[in-house]
Scaffold this active site. Structure first.
Site, PDB file in Angstrom:
ATOM      1  N   ASN A 117      14.296  19.783  -8.541  1.00  0.00           N
ATOM      2  CA  ASN A 117      14.390  18.866  -7.401  1.00  0.00           C
ATOM      3  C   ASN A 117      15.508  19.390  -6.503  1.00  0.00           C
ATOM      4  OD1 ASN A 117      14.666  16.755  -5.604  1.00  0.00           O
ATOM      5  ND2 ASN A 117      15.657  15.377  -7.080  1.00  0.00           N
ATOM      6  N   LYS A 170      16.344  18.388  -3.526  1.00  0.00           N
ATOM      7  CA  LYS A 170      16.963  17.369  -2.655  1.00  0.00           C
ATOM      8  C   LYS A 170      17.057  17.899  -1.224  1.00  0.00           C
ATOM      9  CE  LYS A 170      19.432  15.969  -6.735  1.00  0.00           C
ATOM     10  NZ  LYS A 170      20.374  15.068  -7.314  1.00  0.00           N
ATOM     11  N   HIS A 206      13.023   8.299  -7.144  1.00  0.00           N
ATOM     12  CA  HIS A 206      14.258   8.964  -7.591  1.00  0.00           C
ATOM     13  C   HIS A 206      15.430   8.007  -7.423  1.00  0.00           C
ATOM     14  CE1 HIS A 206      17.671  11.706  -7.685  1.00  0.00           C
ATOM     15  NE2 HIS A 206      16.894  12.481  -8.420  1.00  0.00           N
ATOM     16  N   GLU A 228      18.260   8.358  -6.208  1.00  0.00           N
ATOM     17  CA  GLU A 228      18.900   8.380  -4.877  1.00  0.00           C
ATOM     18  C   GLU A 228      18.086   7.569  -3.863  1.00  0.00           C
ATOM     19  OE1 GLU A 228      19.242  12.643  -4.783  1.00  0.00           O
ATOM     20  OE2 GLU A 228      20.747  12.483  -6.378  1.00  0.00           O
ATOM     21  N   GLU A 261      15.891   9.202 -16.116  1.00  0.00           N
ATOM     22  CA  GLU A 261      17.090   9.794 -15.533  1.00  0.00           C
ATOM     23  C   GLU A 261      18.217   8.763 -15.453  1.00  0.00           C
ATOM     24  OE1 GLU A 261      16.266  13.446 -13.028  1.00  0.00           O
ATOM     25  OE2 GLU A 261      15.993  11.769 -11.688  1.00  0.00           O
ATOM     26  N   GLY A 305      23.860  14.702 -11.467  1.00  0.00           N
ATOM     27  CA  GLY A 305      24.847  15.399 -10.650  1.00  0.00           C
ATOM     28  C   GLY A 305      26.275  15.240 -11.133  1.00  0.00           C
ATOM     29  N   SER A 328      21.975  16.382 -15.225  1.00  0.00           N
ATOM     30  CA  SER A 328      22.909  17.438 -15.637  1.00  0.00           C
ATOM     31  C   SER A 328      22.351  18.351 -16.736  1.00  0.00           C
ATOM     32  CB  SER A 328      24.246  16.826 -16.066  1.00  0.00           C
ATOM     33  OG  SER A 328      24.845  16.184 -14.955  1.00  0.00           O
TER      34      SER A 328
END
Ligand code: PEP
Length: 250
Positions: free
Chosen positions: A10, A12, A96, A98, A168, A174, A214
């Site tokens: 991904n 982003k 996702h 985010e 996730e 991240g 991660s």
């Protein structure tokens, strides 16, 4: 039941068009056959047409990172699932963390997007997050289950084979701090059990469930050794072709 491992990148809102195409050109001839490992990259919509051209005749699958739930209309700035499919995109990430956190996407909205992607023959890669606060409060089980129940509402059983689900934990995304294999397996197992409850055991056994947060070349094989983890969704470590290929090969 043997499920094919999946490695999904991904990107982003990273890279430029030339770097995106260069990446595809570097990895496309090094990929395993799709019955050994499915490899997919999700990128910004502006890169997808060129990436699809570059990936032609290779097993690399090109995904979008999001789409809307209407095919046409007055929705300025949105991306139509029909246009993605028409362009030859294989699928799209949906939900996702985010998107949920920054753009306030609800499970109800994500459910509409899942149905729209399926209607257009795009494979949804549905992300299901979990926050540290919820984990500490001990209600993560309820949370993950309720997300999946709503996100997959009205999805016919025969469409399940097109869907991949990624567990996730948002605290692992991240942060450099991956969930350990036991925590990751717990989340993926829970998702598979929810599919069994919503549909049946066979559907649950066929569903590909990924872990994301991660993942790197050191922890990937330990995570993927768990029974219910079929692959990884990778953000930061999917950006460099060498690192990404290490993950595919691991
Ligand atoms: C992600 O954004 O889905 C992700 C897993 O990111 P990272 O690998 O950088 O934690």
């Amino acid at each position: 039941m043997k499920r094919v491992p999946i490695i999904a990148g991904n990107w982003k809102m990273n890279k430029t068009l030339d770097k995106a195409v260069e990446f595809v050109n570097v990895i496309k001839d090094q990929l395993p056959s799709p019955d050994q490992c499915r490899v997919m990259i999700a990128a910004q919509p502006l890169f997808l047409a060129d990436m699809i051209r570059a990936a032609a005749n290779s097993p690399l699958q090109i995904f979008a990172e999001n789409c809307y739930y209407h095919d046409f209309g007055a929705f300025t700035g949105e991306v139509s699932p029909l246009s993605l499919a028409d362009m030859g995109v294989d699928g799209t990430i949906l939900g996702h963390s985010e998107r949920r956190k920054i753009f306030h996407e609800s499970d109800e909205l994500i459910n509409k997007k899942v149905l729209a992607a399926l209607r257009n023959n795009l494979s949804p890669l549905l992300c299901c997050d979990e926050t540290m606060g919820r984990k500490v409060a001990g209600n993560e089980v309820h949370w993950v289950v309720s997300r999946i129940l709503t996100d997959l509402r009205d999805v016919p059983r025969e469409d399940l084979s097109k869907i991949t689900i990624a567990y996730e934990p948002s605290w692992a995304i991240g942060s450099g701090q991956s969930a350990d294999p036991v925590q990751a397996e717990e989340g993926c197992y829970l998702i598979r059990q929810t599919i069994a409850d919503m549909y049946d055991d066979e559907a649950a056994q066929q569903m590909s469930v990924l872990y994301g947060g991660s993942v790197n070349a050191e922890n990937a094989s330990k995570l993927m050794a768990s029974e219910d983890i079929d692959g990884c969704l990778i953000g930061g470590n999917s950006l460099k072709p060498e690192t990404f290929m290490q993950l595919v090969n691991s």
